[in-house]
Design a protein around this motif. Structure first.
Motif, short mmCIF file in Angstrom:
data_model
loop_
_atom_site.label_atom_id
_atom_site.label_comp_id
_atom_site.label_asym_id
_atom_site.label_seq_id
_atom_site.Cartn_x
_atom_site.Cartn_y
_atom_site.Cartn_z
N GLU A 132 0.83 -1.21 0.00
CA GLU A 132 0.00 0.00 0.00
C GLU A 132 0.86 1.26 0.00
OE1 GLU A 132 -2.48 -0.42 3.39
OE2 GLU A 132 -3.76 -1.98 2.49
N GLU A 133 1.91 1.27 0.80
CA GLU A 133 2.79 2.43 0.85
C GLU A 133 3.50 2.65 -0.47
OE1 GLU A 133 5.40 1.86 4.12
OE2 GLU A 133 3.86 2.22 5.66
N HIS A 135 2.37 1.83 -3.45
CA HIS A 135 1.39 2.35 -4.40
C HIS A 135 1.20 3.85 -4.22
CE1 HIS A 135 -2.22 2.65 -6.86
NE2 HIS A 135 -2.83 3.22 -5.84
N LEU A 136 1.07 4.29 -2.98
CA LEU A 136 0.88 5.72 -2.72
C LEU A 136 2.13 6.52 -3.10
CD1 LEU A 136 -0.98 5.59 0.72
CD2 LEU A 136 -1.96 6.11 -1.52
N THR A 347 -14.05 11.86 -5.32
CA THR A 347 -13.50 10.97 -4.30
C THR A 347 -13.51 11.70 -2.96
OG1 THR A 347 -12.09 9.82 -5.88
CG2 THR A 347 -11.44 9.71 -3.56
N VAL A 349 -12.08 11.68 1.03
CA VAL A 349 -11.09 11.16 1.97
C VAL A 349 -11.39 11.76 3.33
CG1 VAL A 349 -8.65 11.02 2.59
CG2 VAL A 349 -9.34 10.91 0.18
N GLN A 374 -1.74 8.54 7.35
CA GLN A 374 -2.22 7.71 6.25
C GLN A 374 -3.27 8.44 5.43
OE1 GLN A 374 -3.56 4.23 8.39
NE2 GLN A 374 -1.53 3.27 8.37
N ALA A 375 -4.18 9.15 6.11
CA ALA A 375 -5.23 9.88 5.39
C ALA A 375 -4.62 11.02 4.58
CB ALA A 375 -6.26 10.41 6.38
N THR A 377 -1.61 11.20 3.33
CA THR A 377 -0.89 10.62 2.19
C THR A 377 -1.87 10.19 1.09
OG1 THR A 377 0.84 9.82 3.67
CG2 THR A 377 0.77 8.86 1.48
N SER A 378 -2.98 9.57 1.49
CA SER A 378 -3.99 9.17 0.52
C SER A 378 -4.60 10.38 -0.18
CB SER A 378 -5.10 8.36 1.21
OG SER A 378 -4.59 7.17 1.76
N ALA A 381 -2.10 11.77 -2.67
CA ALA A 381 -1.99 10.89 -3.83
C ALA A 381 -3.19 11.07 -4.77
CB ALA A 381 -1.87 9.44 -3.39
N GLU A 382 -4.39 11.18 -4.19
CA GLU A 382 -5.59 11.38 -5.02
C GLU A 382 -5.52 12.70 -5.76
OE1 GLU A 382 -7.99 9.41 -5.63
OE2 GLU A 382 -7.86 7.83 -4.11
#
Length: 391
Positions: A132-133, A135-136, A347, A349, A374-375, A377-378, A381-382
């Motif tokens: 997961e990390e 991918h981000l 999207t 988040v 984590q949020a 970073t997500s 990335a989005e």
């Protein structure tokens, strides 16, 4: 990471001279010829370290020590004759009489939660977490052909708009190896410099709008910016004084000129429906709309999304919503609220409540709760995925 065609274009374009330099010299600083040279960037000091990281290629190779003030090249610019050619005074971002009131920074997670998470890691799948990390990280490190602008706004103040902008800037600085800029475009007394840990500010958008020219190099530009502790640069909208607000022409001049030097620019806009916010949202490559986890916040944000859908270009396709919690006891049905916003195609988040962020003051990445990191970073990335795909 490869430099990409846009960086070679930047290095080529930086050599062009400004043919329109015909402003008369300032009375207090006479200079020969029809043009006047603005004051050089301030020298580095212990309270406000100012100086460039080097040109684009050098920045990609890693940090470069700040040169002495005497090595700063002179900049020729077209100056507004209504503005005095003086160096602004460096002012603290927080009144020294109030600085001690901040208290000691708290960790975003309690000791109990951190201990429990450590025990969970012993049994969790390390391979899945690494996947997961990775991918981000790939999404955040995508090469760009031109500087990408990500605008952050909200329907009202106090919902965490500036906090989200600061988190995005810090995240991009952590993952990327090319220049990243945090640009404050709040017409009110914004707090982005405080959130990014700047001790003092000097130059603002208004002054820099009259100094930028096509002949300036990255080293010239960064001399007028505030270096951020964890990397990247900051340009405040003001010095924290009540005065003339940031207007649309100034924002357009600064944002269009600076994005050729920086791979990613995170813009902390004023709240909607302000003129500067509408302009920033319309011209950005990606947009982040911050909404509180309340029924009113979600309902108002839905109206903003409906407005974005009416813009000439496909704005919704490049928009992400950040739902923020300002209390550990939020009662909103997050699943239902998210579904309501996703009906528009965006999207969503969710950024959980974090004790460190709720405390205010400078954001220390190491003190953020794990769920918050984590949020963030997500979310970054989005936003980056959409900014890269935008034309």
């Amino acid at each position: 990471m490869t430099q990409g065609d846009w960086q070679r274009d930047v290095l080529r374009d930086l050599g062009r001279q400004d043919a329109a330099a015909d402003a008369p010299p300032a009375p207090d600083r006479p200079a020969p010829g029809p043009s006047a040279a603005p004051p050089p960037p301030p020298a580095a000091s212990s309270s406000e370290p100012v100086g460039p990281h080097g040109d684009v290629s050098a920045r990609l190779a890693g940090p470069v020590p700040h040169p002495e003030a005497s090595q700063q090249p002179a900049v020729r610019a077209v100056r507004d004759p209504r503005l005095p050619m003086v160096t602004p005074e460096s002012l603290p971002t927080v009144d020294p009489r109030l600085a001690h009131a901040m208290g000691r920074p708290r960790h975003g997670d309690s000791i109990t939660r951190r201990t429990g998470r450590s025990l969970q890691k012993l049994t969790a799948s390390a391979a899945q977490e690494v996947s997961e990390e990775t991918h981000l990280a790939r999404a955040l490190q995508q090469p760009v052909t031109t500087g990408r602008v990500i605008a952050v706004t909200s329907i009202r103040g106090g919902v965490g708009k500036t906090t989200v902008a600061a988190l995005l800037a810090r995240t991009f600085n952590h993952y990327r190896h090319d220049p990243v800029l945090a640009l404050e475009a709040d017409a009110a007394l914004g707090t982005l410099p405080v959130r990014l840990g700047a001790k003092s500010v000097r130059w603002s958008c208004r002054e820099l709008a009259h100094l930028l020219t096509p002949s300036m190099q990255l080293t010239d530009v960064t001399g007028y910016l505030v270096p951020v502790t964890d990397g990247g640069w900051l340009l405040p909208a003001s010095q924290g004084r009540i005065g003339a607000p940031l207007d649309m022409p100034t924002y357009r001049t600064v944002s269009l000129a600076l994005r050729r030097y920086f791979a990613v620019t995170v813009v902390d806009c004023e709240t909607l429906p302000g003129e500067v916010a509408r302009t920033a949202m319309d011209t950005a490559h990606a947009r982040v709309v911050v909404a509180p986890m309340t029924v009113e916040g979600v309902g108002g944000t839905r109206l903003v999304l409906d407005w974005l859908a009416q813009l000439p270009h496909s704005a919704l396709a490049t928009t992400v919503v950040a739902l923020t919690a300002n209390s550990p006891d939020m009662t909103l049905d997050l699943k239902a609220a998210t579904a309501h916003l996703r009906e528009t195609g965006v999207t969503v988040v969710a950024l959980p409540y974090d004790r460190h962020l709720a405390q205010g003051g400078p954001i220390h990445t190491a003190l953020l709760g794990q769920a918050t990191r984590q949020a963030a970073t997500s979310l970054a990335a989005e936003a980056m995925e959409r900014a890269v795909k935008a034309r």
